[in-house]
Motif scaffolding. Structure first.
Motif, mmCIF file in Angstrom:
data_model
loop_
_atom_site.group_PDB
_atom_site.id
_atom_site.type_symbol
_atom_site.label_atom_id
_atom_site.label_comp_id
_atom_site.label_asym_id
_atom_site.label_seq_id
_atom_site.Cartn_x
_atom_site.Cartn_y
_atom_site.Cartn_z
ATOM 1 N N ALA A 60 0.721 9.040 22.486
ATOM 2 C CA ALA A 60 0.460 8.820 23.914
ATOM 3 C C ALA A 60 0.331 7.330 24.215
ATOM 4 C CB ALA A 60 -0.799 9.570 24.331
ATOM 5 N N SER A 61 -0.310 6.601 23.310
ATOM 6 C CA SER A 61 -0.520 5.177 23.607
ATOM 7 C C SER A 61 0.797 4.409 23.542
ATOM 8 C CB SER A 61 -1.568 4.572 22.670
ATOM 9 O OG SER A 61 -1.145 4.671 21.340
ATOM 10 N N SER B 170 -1.971 10.234 8.018
ATOM 11 C CA SER B 170 -2.283 9.671 6.694
ATOM 12 C C SER B 170 -1.729 8.256 6.569
ATOM 13 C CB SER B 170 -1.682 10.544 5.580
ATOM 14 O OG SER B 170 -2.211 11.850 5.616
ATOM 15 N N ILE B 171 -0.502 8.076 7.035
ATOM 16 C CA ILE B 171 0.143 6.755 6.968
ATOM 17 C C ILE B 171 -0.614 5.757 7.845
ATOM 18 C CG2 ILE B 171 2.251 5.505 7.670
ATOM 19 C CD1 ILE B 171 3.839 7.989 6.582
ATOM 20 N N ASN B 172 -1.000 6.181 9.045
ATOM 21 C CA ASN B 172 -1.753 5.285 9.939
ATOM 22 C C ASN B 172 -3.095 4.900 9.336
ATOM 23 O OD1 ASN B 172 0.314 5.555 11.781
ATOM 24 N ND2 ASN B 172 -0.754 7.021 13.096
ATOM 25 N N LYS B 173 -3.754 5.857 8.682
ATOM 26 C CA LYS B 173 -5.049 5.551 8.077
ATOM 27 C C LYS B 173 -4.886 4.564 6.921
ATOM 28 C CE LYS B 173 -7.588 9.745 9.369
ATOM 29 N NZ LYS B 173 -8.221 11.001 8.933
ATOM 30 N N HIS B 174 -3.788 4.682 6.182
ATOM 31 C CA HIS B 174 -3.575 3.825 5.014
ATOM 32 C C HIS B 174 -3.071 2.434 5.408
ATOM 33 C CE1 HIS B 174 -3.126 3.338 0.680
ATOM 34 N NE2 HIS B 174 -1.963 2.741 0.909
ATOM 35 N N GLY C 132 -2.498 1.341 8.863
ATOM 36 C CA GLY C 132 -2.742 0.900 10.243
ATOM 37 C C GLY C 132 -1.500 1.081 11.080
ATOM 38 N N GLY C 133 -1.678 1.059 12.404
ATOM 39 C CA GLY C 133 -0.529 1.189 13.306
ATOM 40 C C GLY C 133 -0.412 2.573 13.911
ATOM 41 N N HIS C 134 0.642 2.743 14.698
ATOM 42 C CA HIS C 134 0.950 4.040 15.310
ATOM 43 C C HIS C 134 2.325 4.440 14.802
ATOM 44 C CE1 HIS C 134 -2.348 4.003 18.189
ATOM 45 N NE2 HIS C 134 -2.065 2.730 18.427
ATOM 46 N N SER C 135 2.360 5.105 13.668
ATOM 47 C CA SER C 135 3.661 5.367 13.057
ATOM 48 C C SER C 135 4.368 6.545 13.703
ATOM 49 C CB SER C 135 3.505 5.601 11.556
ATOM 50 O OG SER C 135 2.790 6.786 11.318
ATOM 51 N N SER C 136 5.673 6.506 13.619
ATOM 52 C CA SER C 136 6.494 7.649 13.998
ATOM 53 C C SER C 136 7.768 7.569 13.163
ATOM 54 C CB SER C 136 6.796 7.637 15.493
ATOM 55 O OG SER C 136 7.304 6.394 15.857
ATOM 56 N N ILE C 137 8.651 8.533 13.331
ATOM 57 C CA ILE C 137 9.837 8.507 12.483
ATOM 58 C C ILE C 137 11.114 8.330 13.294
ATOM 59 C CG2 ILE C 137 8.807 9.982 10.697
ATOM 60 C CD1 ILE C 137 11.247 11.915 11.972
ATOM 61 N N GLN C 138 12.106 7.810 12.615
ATOM 62 C CA GLN C 138 13.456 7.760 13.162
ATOM 63 C C GLN C 138 14.392 8.377 12.133
ATOM 64 O OE1 GLN C 138 13.947 3.518 14.218
ATOM 65 N NE2 GLN C 138 13.881 4.208 16.343
ATOM 66 N N VAL C 139 15.396 9.084 12.643
ATOM 67 C CA VAL C 139 16.398 9.679 11.765
ATOM 68 C C VAL C 139 17.562 8.701 11.666
ATOM 69 C CG1 VAL C 139 17.980 11.622 11.467
ATOM 70 C CG2 VAL C 139 15.686 12.007 12.400
ATOM 71 N N VAL D 291 10.190 5.476 8.660
ATOM 72 C CA VAL D 291 8.924 5.429 9.383
ATOM 73 C C VAL D 291 8.865 4.103 10.120
ATOM 74 C CG1 VAL D 291 6.414 5.429 9.137
ATOM 75 C CG2 VAL D 291 7.818 6.922 7.684
ATOM 76 N N VAL D 292 8.560 4.167 11.387
ATOM 77 C CA VAL D 292 8.468 2.937 12.192
ATOM 78 C C VAL D 292 7.071 2.835 12.790
ATOM 79 C CG1 VAL D 292 10.934 2.830 12.746
ATOM 80 C CG2 VAL D 292 9.399 4.133 14.231
ATOM 81 N N GLY D 293 6.700 1.645 13.203
ATOM 82 C CA GLY D 293 5.450 1.466 13.933
ATOM 83 C C GLY D 293 4.207 1.264 13.075
ATOM 84 N N ILE D 294 4.391 0.976 11.774
ATOM 85 C CA ILE D 294 3.209 0.720 10.952
ATOM 86 C C ILE D 294 2.994 -0.783 10.788
ATOM 87 C CG2 ILE D 294 3.223 2.874 9.655
ATOM 88 C CD1 ILE D 294 4.612 1.391 7.401
#
Lengths: 218, 218
Positions: A140-141, A200-204, A206-213, B213-216
């Motif tokens: 959302a952010s 899990s990735i964000n906690k390890h 930092g950041g707001h992760s997402s994926i791209q194909v 993964v993007v945004g980290i």
């Protein structure tokens, strides 16, 4: 002027619902914010109208919102997922429902089990509703940061109905999100589970992760 | 000259095993190809040595390969996953095992259920072995295309042991793959399931898809 479908954002007073709503309102869609309480829906609709300098976003009770719309987007909190669907079964007949639910807790992120939230929705709603799953991982952010900028995240769209999936892909693209068809409703459990991995990735890291194909022939 | 760990690629005569092996051999790791039949392992090792113009890759029976190596990478076909682990339990004690298994059929790609293949491996092998899950989604053909080029795909590494995960991340990076820690072994079921989604995406769009993964904040 427009033949764009009317969108109802059901349970649309939280974090994800308004973020998507603002992008789609900017893209010219007629938006209805739905909530269990009409007043709450109206208050959020008014806030969004003010933020965007428009006056077209309406607020209605969830079932009125669902009846008025062509495409409904379910953005309730995960604990309300099944009860909301049961209550909206009648109002949703004949519509496309996009289920954004990821049944993952931020504090203890675990991949959910089958059936996927969207498959559950399809089972509750019956064959008269066409369910698609999408937008589970979109932060959302990130959506709110620059409303007119495309975001760097791919939306994986799962549906047993390819035509509905294509409508959702078009909707995502109009909101500045790249979207891909990722198979049937059972595949949506993986997209829900990705939320656990991204947390899990964000906690390890930092950041707001997402994926791209990457690597497809589009 | 080198303090790089010795790697055993168990069940390493298929498609994925040799592709990873070639990249790691090029990066200076000592590689042992393992197979149920020593002769088959030796034949594949000889082929890889010839392709790379080297003579350091060895072929051994799986259990001898496991005993000789510091880090073992399991690349058996999914139908042999549990039986291979049971047979290798003793030889693997004290080692790090990287499980690359994705229990997904190409013809009918469905997300697998918990426990993840890697969690199953941990249960079979017991606490004397440190299991990590990785490389489930990395296409063998993409790995082989340009052995010295980095590939455009992120490796999601799951392990309950962060130190082991970091070893796997270093190994991935040395083979030209970007890798990230994505949580514990239970999260690996999502990475397996991603294989089902990527197959669905490949069937729909064409290509050899993978994710980034993007945004980290790295």
């Amino acid at each position: 002027m427009t033949d764009k479908p009317t969108l109802a954002i059901l349970g649309g007073t939280g974090n994800q619902g308004p973020s998507l709503a603002m992008r789609w309102a900017r893209a010219g869609y007629k938006i209805i914010i739905g909530s269990r309480q009409a007043e709450k829906a109206q208050r959020v609709a008014a806030e969004l109208n003010e933020k965007l300098g428009i006056h077209t976003i309406e607020g209605l009770q969830n079932d009125d919102a669902a009846r008025t719309a062509d495409i409904c987007v379910l953005t309730v909190v995960q604990s309300a997922h099944q009860s909301a669907l049961k209550g909206l079964k009648e109002a949703l007949q004949g519509k496309v429902l996009i289920d954004t639910t990821a049944r993952v807790e931020f504090r203890d992120p675990k991949p959910p089990e089958q059936p996927s939230a969207a498959r559950l929705a399809q089972e509750i709603l019956g064959d008269g509703v066409t369910v698609a799953a999408a937008f589970q991982n979109v932060s959302a952010s990130v959506l709110r940061k620059n409303l007119d900028q495309p975001i760097k995240a791919d939306v994986l769209v799962c549906s047993d109905d390819l035509e509905a999936a294509e409508q959702v892909i078009a909707l995502a693209e109009s909101g500045g999100m790249h979207a891909l068809y990722a198979g049937g409703l059972d595949n949506a459990v993986v997209v829900e589970g990705l939320t656990a991995l991204l947390i899990s990735i964000n906690k390890h890291y930092g950041g707001h992760s997402s994926i791209q194909v990457v690597g497809i022939n589009e």
